[in-house]
Motif scaffolding. Structure first.
Motif, mmCIF file in Angstrom:
data_model
loop_
_atom_site.group_PDB
_atom_site.id
_atom_site.type_symbol
_atom_site.label_atom_id
_atom_site.label_comp_id
_atom_site.label_asym_id
_atom_site.label_seq_id
_atom_site.Cartn_x
_atom_site.Cartn_y
_atom_site.Cartn_z
ATOM 1 N N GLY A 468 37.304 -10.615 -38.074
ATOM 2 C CA GLY A 468 38.238 -9.651 -37.519
ATOM 3 C C GLY A 468 39.398 -10.296 -36.790
ATOM 4 N N ASN A 469 39.363 -11.604 -36.593
ATOM 5 C CA ASN A 469 40.467 -12.309 -35.941
ATOM 6 C C ASN A 469 41.632 -12.468 -36.921
ATOM 7 N N ARG A 470 42.841 -12.474 -36.375
ATOM 8 C CA ARG A 470 44.035 -12.630 -37.192
ATOM 9 C C ARG A 470 44.609 -14.020 -36.976
ATOM 10 N N ILE A 471 44.915 -14.690 -38.078
ATOM 11 C CA ILE A 471 45.451 -16.047 -37.998
ATOM 12 C C ILE A 471 46.553 -16.203 -39.039
ATOM 13 N N ALA A 472 47.609 -16.905 -38.677
ATOM 14 C CA ALA A 472 48.714 -17.159 -39.601
ATOM 15 C C ALA A 472 49.202 -18.585 -39.382
ATOM 16 N N PHE A 486 52.208 -21.217 -35.941
ATOM 17 C CA PHE A 486 50.777 -20.914 -35.825
ATOM 18 C C PHE A 486 50.619 -19.725 -34.882
ATOM 19 N N SER A 487 49.821 -18.759 -35.311
ATOM 20 C CA SER A 487 49.513 -17.629 -34.440
ATOM 21 C C SER A 487 48.049 -17.253 -34.623
ATOM 22 N N PHE A 488 47.453 -16.820 -33.538
ATOM 23 C CA PHE A 488 46.039 -16.431 -33.549
ATOM 24 C C PHE A 488 45.866 -15.251 -32.600
ATOM 25 N N ASN A 503 50.930 -17.655 -29.841
ATOM 26 C CA ASN A 503 51.948 -17.944 -30.844
ATOM 27 C C ASN A 503 52.596 -19.279 -30.511
ATOM 28 N N LEU A 504 52.663 -20.161 -31.485
ATOM 29 C CA LEU A 504 53.309 -21.463 -31.329
ATOM 30 C C LEU A 504 54.263 -21.661 -32.499
ATOM 31 N N ARG A 505 55.473 -22.175 -32.182
ATOM 32 C CA ARG A 505 56.439 -22.400 -33.260
ATOM 33 C C ARG A 505 57.364 -23.539 -32.887
#
Length: 815
Positions: A468-472, A486-488, A503-505
């Motif tokens: 159920g966790n969202r990751i990109a 990167f986002s989680f 969120n890291l960019r």
């Protein structure tokens, strides 16, 4: 429209056709070698077997060695063997004291093929045939094949296809096998050319037939398919006809006759119904009897039918359903409310008695999930509003279903309650789920003379490993661009639904790749996002982050106003402490393919005091789905934005040498030497920073215009090419008509839309006459790699210089 036939119903229909077949066919040979005198069987011999073993015959044969056998026993043995269905011919005789059984086996089905069927899916048809024994490897029975052919013809006739041709072919093969082929020519469904109601004097036929599934052939029939005759649809429409009059008080209404005629070519249907309207009745009294469980005064408030009102069966059903639902919400799952009418035909009145039978109070023993092959059971249970071991609540069950649909992991969620065997006050609740890909993946590798080797990888997963966790994750690199994201998000950081995300960019890129003003930047962003639910549909989101943005711009390349903004600060790097707070409401009935409900969000984003630039941005987005009919869903959307600075404007004098042909990009000097020939220019930084401007145009705002190109434009010094620089005010909106039944697949939706919008430099520059508009068609497809949106739009309000792009495509689009 034709309705799909489920596997189960098809199997039942075919089986019912076969059960009427006699066990002995007219062509079967069931005989003895002659009258059999009684004798004692010393041995049994079976002749003629090819595939079936002798042991199988002995299993069904009611005679054993040592038995005394006469003519009655022989006859019983023949009938027993024939009932197995394995044999076309069974003959019993004797050779001395040996009982001789001679059989001719029915052939086995080597291959079963179907062709030409479109209205009934091959998978469903094969399943139905297999359930009744007509499948590869089974014994072939020609009578069964004939019965199935007749039943399929009847099924197609019920769907209005009277020219259907079903031709079975049987090919004999060695070793007593056959190939069976069923060729189907469905033909076209007969069209309804005319519907005639006889006897309606009080209401217009157009009003009476509003909402019917059957309709006369018209220019919209290609989409609605209401002109295709179906006995099933007509039966439902006649029921709607009856309801139409009962809802208006005509208790004595009746359908006296129904006639369906077909043209000689079996292509046109003509429907005639004779009706008697009768007189209108009113309600004389309303009484509630039985055990209401709840206070009677509370139950009476749920009854919407009142004395002296015109009788309405619909309002009576609404009253009954309201009482039933309320009792169902406090545990009485099997509550029944039965309206008992007392008709007085002389006075033209109806007395209503609502009999309430609550039944036992029910507990939910277990909540079971089926079909969640990837999603963890825990992820589903935390969405439940119905708990195990608690009283049954229909509202909690329905809300749980909507929350499961809102996850976006399933395109279909079905719910059913199953009584617990041996208990009348317990049920199990079963949710059957159909999972879909909950993310997207993209990988690219390329080479060009300009960018050299280029690589890109992008992964987005809304249900990472079923947790159920969202990751990109995104990584892109070439000679002119580097970007890493990167986002989680953990939507259940706490048990009560508080979400936490990161969120890291980091990126180095040329902004001209986005059709905006030409400048380069190097930026890094870090954010923490916290979400807090406050109701079932409402939540508050907060964000705190820090970012650093180093901008590279030069005159003659970047519009002067943007370069002036940077020069006013005497630095290229902008540090920002960023905060955000927002409120959102989501009442959609489905995350992937909504047909009703609203989603809206308002949020304020601002740089905190101490940042290089102190500014704020206020945003509002809105989307509402309106179900107009089963064929049409209207989606209204709006996206508004406004931004400005809340600190003082920054002003500074700089020395600037105008570009020349020999020196198109002269250096700027910070200190002006007295008497210098350089021009002293005053630059000011005010309003929303240009790198935070709003943009419009493209698939996600105003389709038909190139991405990000609407709004203010400005050319660099010495250039005639105007670049989009965005603005501090954004106004976009859309009216989109979705056609849910145009495409049978639940993974795709087609729509027609009108988009309107633009961006403006500031609030004073807003002019409704400058709004752009377009109209077109769109296709949204939930592919295995992620959502895809394709649109074709024609600008219907544009200006000279607008960048037009009629066909647009985007990956990771949305519904």
């Amino acid at each position: 429209m034709t309705r799909p036939l489920s596997r189960h119903l098809l199997a039942i229909a075919l089986a019912s056709a076969l059960t009427s077949a006699p066990m002995l066919t007219a062509t079967a040979q069931v005989s003895t070698a002659g009258p059999v005198a009684p004798f004692t069987v010393s041995d049994i011999r079976v002749d003629g077997l090819q595939r079936i073993s002798a042991g199988t015959v002995f299993t069904y044969l009611p005679i054993e060695r040592g038995d005394t056998v006469g003519q009655p026993e022989v006859g019983e043995a023949i009938r027993a063997l024939y009932k197995t269905g394995f044999f076309e011919d069974v003959e019993v005789g004797r050779q001395g004291d040996i009982l001789v059984v001679s059989v001719t086996e029915r052939p086995a089905i080597n291959q079963l093929t179907l062709s030409g069927n479109k209205d009934i899916e091959t998978e469903d048809l094969m399943k139905g045939l297999g359930d009744i024994g007509l499948a590869e490897g089974n014994t072939f029975d020609r009578l069964s094949l004939d019965r199935v052919t007749q039943e399929l013809t009847r099924q197609y006739n019920n769907r209005g296809k009277y020219n259907v041709s079903i031709i079975p072919t049987v090919e004999q093969l060695p070793r007593n096998r056959v190939n069976v082929a069923i060729a189907i020519e469905e033909g076209d469904a007969a069209r309804i050319r005319h519907i005639n109601l006889i006897g309606n004097e009080l209401f217009e036929e157009e009003d009476i037939r509003d909402g019917w599934e059957s309709g006369e052939h018209n220019w919209l029939s290609w989409y609605r398919r209401d002109d295709q005759y179906s006995r099933e649809k007509l039966s439902g429409d006649l029921e709607k006809l009856n309801n139409f009059y009962l809802d208006r008080g005509y208790v004595d209404f009746s359908v006296d006759s129904t006639q369906v005629a077909i043209s000689p070519d079996r292509q046109d249907m003509f429907i005639t119904a004779g009706i008697s309207e009768g007189e209108q009745y009113k309600i004389s009294s309303v009484e509630i009897v039985g055990d209401t469980i709840l206070p009677r005064e509370q139950v009476e408030k749920m009854v919407v039918v009142k004395e002296d009102q015109v009788f309405s069966r619909r309002l009576l059903e609404v009253s009954s359903e309201a009482i039933t639902a309320t009792l169902g919400n406090v545990g009485y799952a099997f509550a029944e409310v039965t309206p008992i009418p007392d008709v007085d035909r002389e006075a033209r009145t109806v007395g209503i008695t609502l009999q309430v039978v609550p039944g036992p109070r029910v507990n939910v023993r277990r909540v079971v999930f089926q079909g969640n092959t990837r999603t963890a059971d825990e992820v589903l249970r935390r969405e439940m509003r119905q708990f195990e071991g608690s009283w049954y609540s229909q509202a909690a069950l329905d809300r749980s279903k909507i929350r499961l649909q809102g996850l976006g992991y399933f395109d279909k969620v079905d719910m059913e309650t199953r009584p617990v065997p041996g208990s009348n006050d317990e049920v199990d609740v079963v949710y059957t789920l159909n999972e879909v890909p909950a993310g997207s993946f993209m990988f690219g590798l390329g080479y060009s003379g300009l960018t050299k080797l280029s690589t890109q990888i992008q992964l987005s997963q809304n249900n990472f490993l079923g947790s159920g966790n969202r990751i990109a994750v995104q990584a892109q690199r070439n000679a002119y661009l580097q970007r890493y994201d990167f986002s989680f998000t953990n939507p259940y950081f706490t048990d009560n639904g508080v979400s936490l995300g990161y969120n890291l960019r980091w990126s180095e890129f040329d902004n001209s790749d986005f059709n905006t003003a030409q400048y380069s930047s190097t930026s890094g962003v870090g954010q923490v996002v916290l979400g807090v639910p406050i109701t079932e549909t409402d939540s508050i989101t907060t964000m705190l982050g820090i970012d650093s943005n180093e901008i590279f711009a030069r005159r003659g390349y970047t519009p002067d106003s943007l370069v002036d903004y940077i020069d006013a600060f005497n630095q290229r790097t902008f540090h920002t402490w960023r905060g955000e707070i927002g409120w959102a409401r989501n009442s959609l009935n489905h995350a992937l393919t909504p047909t009703r409900g609203t989603v809206q969000r308002v949020w304020l984003e601002a740089s905190l005091p101490g940042s290089t630039v102190e500014y704020y941005k206020l945003n509002y987005s809105f989307s509402k789905f309106w179900p107009i009919s089963r064929h049409l869903v209207l989606n209204t959307r709006a996206d508004l934005g406004y931004g400005d600075n809340y600190g003082d404007a920054v002003t500074r004098d700089i020395c600037w040498t105008a570009p020349t042909a020999a020196n198109p990009n002269p250096d700027q000097t910070i200190d002006c030497t007295p008497g210098s020939d350089d021009f002293i220019k005053t630059v000011t930084a005010d309003g929303l920073p240009f790198f935070e401007n709003f943009y419009a145009g493209g698939v996600r705002s105003v389709r038909g215009f190139t991405d990000n190109t609407l709004g203010p434009r400005e050319a660099a010094f010495g250039s005639n090419y105007e670049q989009a620089i965005g603005g501090a005010v954004k106004t976009t909106g859309s009216l989109e008509m979705i056609f849910p039944s145009l495409i049978k697949s639940s993974a795709a939706r087609a729509s027609a839309f009108i988009d309107v919008g633009n961006v403006f430099e500031d609030i004073d520059a807003f002019d409704a006459g400058e709004l752009r508009a377009s109209a077109g068609m769109a296709l949204m497809w939930r592919s295995p790699m992620g959502p895809i949106s394709i649109s074709y739009a024609l600008p219907i309000k544009k200006e000279d210089g607008d960048d037009i792009e009629r066909l647009q495509f985007t990956f990771q689009g949305g519904y």
